[in-house]
Design an enzyme around this catalytic site. Structure first.
Site, PDB file in Angstrom:
ATOM      1  N   SER A  33       0.873  -1.187   0.000  1.00 32.01           N
ATOM      2  CA  SER A  33       0.000   0.000   0.000  1.00 32.01           C
ATOM      3  C   SER A  33       0.900   1.225   0.000  1.00 32.01           C
ATOM      4  O   SER A  33       2.090   1.133   0.345  1.00 32.01           O
ATOM      5  CB  SER A  33      -0.832  -0.014   1.286  1.00 32.01           C
ATOM      6  OG  SER A  33      -1.474   1.229   1.496  1.00 32.01           O
TER       7      SER A  33
ATOM      8  N   TYR B  58      -2.144  -1.216  10.399  1.00 31.99           N
ATOM      9  CA  TYR B  58      -2.108  -1.334   8.933  1.00 31.99           C
ATOM     10  C   TYR B  58      -0.770  -0.841   8.392  1.00 31.99           C
ATOM     11  O   TYR B  58      -0.135  -1.497   7.555  1.00 31.99           O
ATOM     12  CB  TYR B  58      -3.272  -0.512   8.362  1.00 31.99           C
ATOM     13  CG  TYR B  58      -3.543  -0.711   6.891  1.00 31.99           C
ATOM     14  CD1 TYR B  58      -4.335  -1.759   6.436  1.00 31.99           C
ATOM     15  CD2 TYR B  58      -3.020   0.176   5.941  1.00 31.99           C
ATOM     16  CE1 TYR B  58      -4.603  -1.920   5.077  1.00 31.99           C
ATOM     17  CE2 TYR B  58      -3.280   0.012   4.589  1.00 31.99           C
ATOM     18  CZ  TYR B  58      -4.067  -1.041   4.156  1.00 31.99           C
ATOM     19  OH  TYR B  58      -4.331  -1.196   2.814  1.00 31.99           O
TER      20      TYR B  58
END
Ligand code: NAD
Length: 266
Positions: A148, A161
């Site tokens: 990401s 995350y």
């Protein structure tokens, strides 16, 4: 089927974790278009999963689903064994399954932390540790880890995350180095915002928190991070994955490729 320009991955088998929806399904579809047989993985009701299989098989390849929970190492081992038994090998492994939870560190639920680290990071360790030896024996393999923009930069409220995604970028480098003298490459893709259920939930939460419309919440989410103010699409990420499986990418080893509307160039 033998490999051709139209179907460069004909005869190969791809396993895409978390491919019942969103980015995983986009990557699986692109790999099927390139001729690969597909093993889908992820949760969802049986009708949705059957629909995904039918969508993939429209490209003239075989597709099956395995429901391994990516937070459980024994289920991951069983899934890799299943793919090898059904198809002979895992040629392309896409570690994509992931979840999100947004809260500041001091209020972050411990069970959510553990689940995010397990699903978004440790699962890729487990799939690779079982799948890499056979890829090396075959002399060819591709591992694509879906990281990401949050594998490269941080954001408030996303500790687990961001930790998991930075972790997977590091894990990608080590796996690439350990296989650098083989036909197996390992790379990471770092998308910015893609409009999938994972992001829709964040939009809904912003709309509720700030008492604004879903459209305004969507603009706010994009405007804070993504200079293009356009979502990246699963199709674009799928095309990048197909490129990573091509000869042109034979010497790409350990890269973390941004596809993020400019997010991490700021
Ligand atoms: P999504 O919610 O649409 O899909 C997630 C997939 O993972 C689903 O198939 C789901 O069933 C599966 N999954 C969840 N928990 C699982 C488990 N325990 N075991 C097996 N499968 C499980 O999400 P998405 O947005 O498509 O995200 C896919 C990946 O892309 C994730 O790793 C995410 O972090 C990453 N990503 C997403 C964005 C974005 O903006 N959407 C941006 C960058 C990276």
């Amino acid at each position: 089927m033998t490999s051709s320009a139209a179907a460069p991955l004909a005869g190969k088998t791809a396993l895409v974790t978390g491919s019942t929806s969103g980015i995983g399904l986009g990557i699986a579809t692109a790999l099927a278009q390139a001729g690969a047989n597909l093993v889908l993985n992820g949760f969802g009701d049986a009708t949705v999963i059957q629909g995904a299989i039918a969508q993939i098989e429209q490209h003239g390849v075989k597709a099956v689903h395995h429901g391994a929970d990516m937070s459980k190492s024994a289920e991951i081992e069983a899934m890799i064994a299943f793919v090898i038994e059904q198809f002979g090998s895992v040629d392309v492994l896409v570690n994509n399954a992931g979840i999100q939870h947004v809260a500041t560190i001091d209020t972050f639920p411990v069970d959510k932390w553990n689940a995010i680290i397990a699903i978004n990071l440790s699962s890729a360790f487990h799939t690779m540790r079982v799948a890499l030896p056979k890829m090396r024996d075959n002399g060819w393999g591709r591992v694509i880890n879906v990281a990401s923009a949050h594998g490269l930069v941080g954001s408030v409220g996303k500790s687990a995350y961001v930790a998991a995604k930075h972790g997977i970028v590091g894990l990608t480098k080590v796996a690439a180095l350990e296989n650098a003298r083989t036909g197996v490459t390992v790379n990471a893709i770092c998308p910015g915002f893609v409009l999938t259920p994972l992001v829709q939930k964040q939009i809904d939460d912003i709309a509720t928190r700030d008492n604004i419309s879903p459209d305004a919440a969507r603009s706010k989410l994009l405007g804070e991070k993504q200079p293009s103010e356009q979502f990246v699409t699963p199709e674009q990420i799928g095309k990048l994955a197909v490129f990573l499986c091509s000869e042109g990418a034979d010497e790409m080893r350990g890269a973390a490729l941004q596809i993020d509307g400019g997010w991490t160039s700021q």
